[in-house]
Design an enzyme around this catalytic site. Structure first.
Site, PDB file in Angstrom:
ATOM      1  N   ARG A   1       5.103 -12.770   9.829  1.00 53.04           N
ATOM      2  CA  ARG A   1       5.073 -11.793   9.864  1.00 53.04           C
ATOM      3  C   ARG A   1       6.878 -11.488  10.016  1.00 53.04           C
ATOM      4  O   ARG A   1       6.941 -12.386  11.011  1.00 53.04           O
ATOM      5  CB  ARG A   1       4.408 -10.522  10.054  1.00 53.04           C
ATOM      6  CG  ARG A   1       4.705 -10.403  11.469  1.00 53.04           C
ATOM      7  CD  ARG A   1       3.122  -9.660  11.486  1.00 53.04           C
ATOM      8  NE  ARG A   1       3.727  -7.856  10.996  1.00 53.04           N
ATOM      9  CZ  ARG A   1       3.509  -7.419  10.764  1.00 53.04           C
ATOM     10  NH1 ARG A   1       1.874  -7.689   9.980  1.00 53.04           N
ATOM     11  NH2 ARG A   1       3.341  -6.164   9.172  1.00 53.04           N
TER      12      ARG A   1
ATOM     13  N   LYS B   1       4.282   0.722   9.132  1.00 54.92           N
ATOM     14  CA  LYS B   1       4.311   1.971   8.700  1.00 54.92           C
ATOM     15  C   LYS B   1       4.159   3.527   9.807  1.00 54.92           C
ATOM     16  O   LYS B   1       4.358   4.664  10.050  1.00 54.92           O
ATOM     17  CB  LYS B   1       3.517   2.486   7.547  1.00 54.92           C
ATOM     18  CG  LYS B   1       4.723   1.458   6.722  1.00 54.92           C
ATOM     19  CD  LYS B   1       4.050   1.567   5.097  1.00 54.92           C
ATOM     20  CE  LYS B   1       3.601   0.006   5.578  1.00 54.92           C
ATOM     21  NZ  LYS B   1       2.466   0.068   3.777  1.00 54.92           N
TER      22      LYS B   1
ATOM     23  N   GLU C   1       1.308  -1.275  -0.241  1.00 49.43           N
ATOM     24  CA  GLU C   1       0.130   0.097  -0.123  1.00 49.43           C
ATOM     25  C   GLU C   1       1.272   1.165  -0.131  1.00 49.43           C
ATOM     26  O   GLU C   1       2.289   1.314   0.754  1.00 49.43           O
ATOM     27  CB  GLU C   1      -0.468   0.007   1.166  1.00 49.43           C
ATOM     28  CG  GLU C   1      -1.762   0.842   1.360  1.00 49.43           C
ATOM     29  CD  GLU C   1      -2.801   1.067   2.632  1.00 49.43           C
ATOM     30  OE1 GLU C   1      -2.430  -0.097   3.244  1.00 49.43           O
ATOM     31  OE2 GLU C   1      -3.459   2.403   3.018  1.00 49.43           O
TER      32      GLU C   1
END
Ligand code: ATP
Ligand code: MG
Length: 565
Positions: A266, A276, A40
């Protein structure tokens, strides 16, 4: 990948995702895999993304397939072109190539809209007038089923009409949504009639003001994968529940292509924050200098710090792909760059905390060019010359006025070897009369010991680095260290993670003295300052002829040693 690493991998066996890909290849289901990396564009990529990039692009490369780069840009309010450009640059820098397969989810807005209408037509989606707060209340909990929305049984025609008017901008933001008609009692809460479209008047970085409704992630992602003929859609474990919805959308629309979603754990890493949102806080609130601050574990930060793409790829390979949540200690990453640079970085001498020594019996005005090896184990990396003269700088810490017996460096009356040079003995100390600070040392040298050995065979244990004072290049060195001083900065919900920032994570040292050969080093050049660590020429702070050095990593891992103590 080097030969040894390749062999190493086949010995260890393939990870569970590569096993699936290999099996699909063998059976002919997918002769060549198509994967995608779907960031994204709402921030810069970090080391966690590198894991996903290496996985997706790595599989494509290893199995003769392709990997798409797709920007998942369905959230107009937080996305920017700056991020798109940085992400492209980072993926390329890591050594991967999407060829002509660059996509944007926003390119599919028209197709997605048609799919939404189709879902309405087959009575699998409806327009809902509940507020977001009400939708939450109706959703139920893990132990209680949800309640049907009063709009759930709207006629197909009415739904179609309302949805078209949503698109045409007839209703205010947030007043209506399009929802999937699935099951308000589903044990998977995500399946309780999830929202597929919302009204939002916000300019999109690519489609401008063309749309005032935007599709949600779960609706967009599976259809984008499908439209691109993705074979294996790899994502992190948090998306396990989303898989039901992923499959429901594709099954309901009876699409010919149905990619397989596979989840893996992850990357979580100690001494850092990864999301982020938190990295953005560090940037916006001025805790760091920007997304590419050399202390940030963003790809651009690591690049500026001096990490090599190979070190990051090796790291990702080393940590592997699994299904279990785990924490990787940051020392593993540091080690991978250390190993990489140990092979490749030329050795030079640099004094970070200079102390002058004067060799009393060395002829004034004389300069000798001494030959120095660029890499002790790699003669093929050649040699250079370093000037030697009567006045030199050594590291302040390499002298002790009152040294213990085991201090094998310089002390009053003690002899030490100057790397590539002569044996010198300290004969007196020059101090500042007021402060008592040591200003310089007087030494004598053994003229017969050029190259470092005495003709009489006497043993001198210590070897220290040095730089000729009149020839030295004076420069700034940034000593970088871990950005956080605790292992898990996010562990305590009541303490802001920023309180754990390591105040010593950047030490700017002016007036360091390095050998003159470095004056023309290009920005990005990596070297080892002997006995100190690996450094690179900073791309932003350096000026022609005036390099600024960043410490990439120390020669040894002092944190782990400290922890053990
Ligand atoms: P963050 O949670 O840091 O904000 P994100 O998941 O929102 O990241 P995306 O841009 O959506 O970021 O991520 C793109 C891809 O990278 C996704 O497929 C995602 O699963 C993967 N990814 C993100 N963070 C990690 C991580 N820590 N480890 C492995 N893969 C990751
Ligand atoms: Mg995300």
């Amino acid at each position: 990948m080097t030969k040894e690493r390749e062999a190493d991998r086949s010995e260890r066996g393939l990870d569970f995702i590569r096993l699936i890909v290999a099996e699909d290849q063998k059976s002919g289901k997918h002769p060549a895999p198509t994967t995608r990396f779907p960031p994204e564009p709402n921030g810069f990529l970090h080391i966690g993304h590198a894991k996903s990039i290496c996985l997706n692009f790595g599989i494509a490369r290893e199995y003769g397939g392709i990997c798409h780069l797709r920007f998942d840009d369905t959230n107009p309010s937080k996305e920017e072109m700056e991020y798109v450009d940085s992400i492209k640059g980072d993926v390329q820098w890591l050594g991967f190539d999407w060829q002509e397969h660059l996509y944007f989810a926003s390119d599919y807005f028209d197709r997605l809209y048609e799919f939404a209408e189709k879902l309405i037509t087959i009575n699998k989606a409806y327009v809902c007038d509940l507020s977001s707060e009400q939708i939450r209340q109706y959703r139920g909990t893990l132990t209680e089923p949800g309640t049907n929305s009063p709009c759930r049984d709207r006629a197909i025609e009415e739904n179609l009409d309302l949805f078209r008017r949503m698109k045409d901008g007839e209703f205010p933001d947030g007043s209506r949504v399009l929802r999937a008609k699935i099951d308000m009692a589903s044990p998977v809460i995500l399946m309780r009639d999830p929202v597929l479209y919302r009204i939002l008047r916000a300019d999109h970085h690519r489609t401008g003001s063309r749309w005032c409704i935007y599709p949600m992630y779960d609706f967009t992602h599976c259809l984008s994968d499908m439209l691109e003929n993705i074979s294996h859609s790899l994502c992190t474990l948090e998306f396990q529940d989303n898989r039901s919805l992923y499959d429901w959308v594709l099954n309901s629309l009876e699409t010919a292509c149905h990619p397989r979603q596979i989840e893996f754990a992850r990357l979580n890493m100690s001494y850092t924050v990864m999301s982020k949102r938190k990295l953005l806080q560090l940037v916006d609130e001025g805790y760091v200098e920007g997304w590419d601050d050399p202390r940030m574990l963003t790809i651009s930060g690591l690049r500026r710090r001096g990490y090599t793409p190979g070190a990051i790829r090796n790291f990702c390979e080393q940590i592997g792909i699994g299904k279990k949540q785990s924490w990787i200690d940051i020392s593993v990453l540091e080690n991978s760059v250390r190993e990489d640079l140990n092979e490749t970085a030329p050795r030079v001498m640099g004094v970070l905390d200079p102390l002058k020594i004067i060799i009393d019996n060395y002829p004034e005005g004389q300069v000798e060019e001494l030959e120095a090896r660029n890499h002790p184990q790699k003669p093929e990396l050649g040699t250079r010359t370093v000037p030697f003269s009567r006045e030199l700088y050594i590291e302040r810490a390499d002298f002790m006025e009152d040294p213990p017996r085991k201090f094998f460096r310089l002390g009053p009356g003690r002899e030490v070897r100057l790397r590539y040079g002569y044996l010198v003995t300290c004969v007196s100390i020059e101090k500042d009369e007021k402060t008592g600070e040591i200003k310089a040392l007087h030494c004598t040298y053994d003229p017969e010991s050029r190259g470092g050995n005495a003709p009489d065979g006497r043993k001198v244990k210590g070897t220290i680095h040095w730089v000729s004072a009149p020839h030295a290049l004076c420069c700034r060195v940034n000593l970088y260290d871990r950005l956080f001083k605790v292992e898990h900065p996010e562990a305590d919900k009541d303490i802001d993670f920023k309180q754990h920032i390591n105040p010593d994570s950047r030490l700017r040292k002016e007036n360091c003295m390095v050998e003159p050969s470095l004056a023309e080093a290009e920005p990005g050049t990596r070297v080892q300052f002997e006995r100190q660590g690996y450094f690179n020429v900073d791309v932003s702070e350096s000026q022609p002829g005036r390099p600024v050095f960043n410490r990439i990593v120390t020669l040894r891992d002092s944190w782990t040693r400290m922890k053990k103590k």
